[in-house]
Design an enzyme around this catalytic site. Sequence first.
Site, PDB file in Angstrom:
ATOM      1  N   GLU A 199      52.828  47.618  45.999  1.00  0.00           N
ATOM      2  CA  GLU A 199      53.868  48.714  46.285  1.00  0.00           C
ATOM      3  C   GLU A 199      53.345  49.699  47.267  1.00  0.00           C
ATOM      4  OE1 GLU A 199      56.829  48.153  45.538  1.00  0.00           O
ATOM      5  OE2 GLU A 199      57.222  46.872  43.873  1.00  0.00           O
TER       6      GLU A 199
ATOM      7  N   ASP B  10      56.622  49.829  35.620  1.00  0.00           N
ATOM      8  CA  ASP B  10      57.495  48.404  36.005  1.00  0.00           C
ATOM      9  C   ASP B  10      56.328  47.196  36.000  1.00  0.00           C
ATOM     10  OD1 ASP B  10      59.285  49.980  36.122  1.00  0.00           O
ATOM     11  OD2 ASP B  10      59.521  49.781  38.384  1.00  0.00           O
TER      12      ASP B  10
END
Length: 379
Positions: free
Chosen positions: A158, A170
Amino acid sequence: MKKMIEEAFAKHFGGEGILYVAPGRFNLIGEHTDYNGGFVFPGAIDKYIMADIRPNGTDGVVRLYSIDMDASCEFGLNEEDAPKEQWARYVFGVCREIIKRGGVVKGFDAVFAGNVPLGAGLSSSAALESCFANALNDLFNDNRFPRMELAKIGQSTEHNYCGVNCGIMDQFASVHGKKDYIMRLDCRSGEFEYFPIRLDGYKLVLVDSRVKHELVDSPYNKRRESCERVARKLGVETLRDATMDMLNAAKDEISQEDYMRAEYVIGEKERVLDVCDALNRGDLETVGDRMYKTHQGLSKLYEVSCEELDFLNDIAKECGVTGSRIMGGGFGGCTVNLVRDDIYDNFIDTVTSRFKERYGHEPKIYPIVVSDGARRYQE
């Protein structure tokens, strides 16, 4: 979904591969606590990304087909080979992050699809990263990377390839999920513990408002700055180490806004710990009470709610729902609700009709089941 993916793999690449899955996640309690060194309390859900993967005998050619995008992509494994397509960058990033850590990735073919709802705050991108990180660890690396490292591989993907400076929650939840358990993650130390969530007589359900208010003043950054200012004033590294007594002693030296932000964070730290104790006792009434208190704190003190989310929370309370709160960053998205079986149908009917009457569209309803994390698929 399994049959659809296997048929697509046979069509695009011939033969068959190995199936892997990784789930999305929800967070029961512990919101805006990660960057304050606190705790979060996520679990994996029964919505997931599934991929059919097979080494293709090349040293560095990856061929992908996304069923959801109805698109193909091919790329190499060097840094300069990064694909233009955003959806493919998640897979490319995972490959690169494994290689950077001294792992092995060779060429492979893959077809994937998912049923994690997009835009509902359930982390479909983390599920995609976790699915491929787990698969490549299994196929090419004899599972040498521990599960927490797989989560960090997804997080670094990410950061470095998708332009999102996210925390670890997450990917952590997608990798470490365990059926019927949620996890208390210490965002400072990385330590975690499983807690049973026995839902006999209850259901967990997300109610997605389908709205997102974009604010121009970087509200998340402003709240983080408030917390950091108060931490400096109190002489602690983060608000994780602050108490209400410390905050009240400094009340005259900080702005009212900063005081409110810190009051929420300190209260949320205690609520997470209360929920841990309540889950060990099987006391879902206390869990629900703390969820409502979190919503009030996020709405009135942290000011990250919006009219639609407060409306959903009010309806839940009116219907006798045990617990309800904003889930996620706020300003739109969903509420997570802990609902007794005997009122579930009435709650869903009521919240759907009244929300549509007021806002002109129905919310989306996502029942969730706490499930296992990333794994090789087995029937």
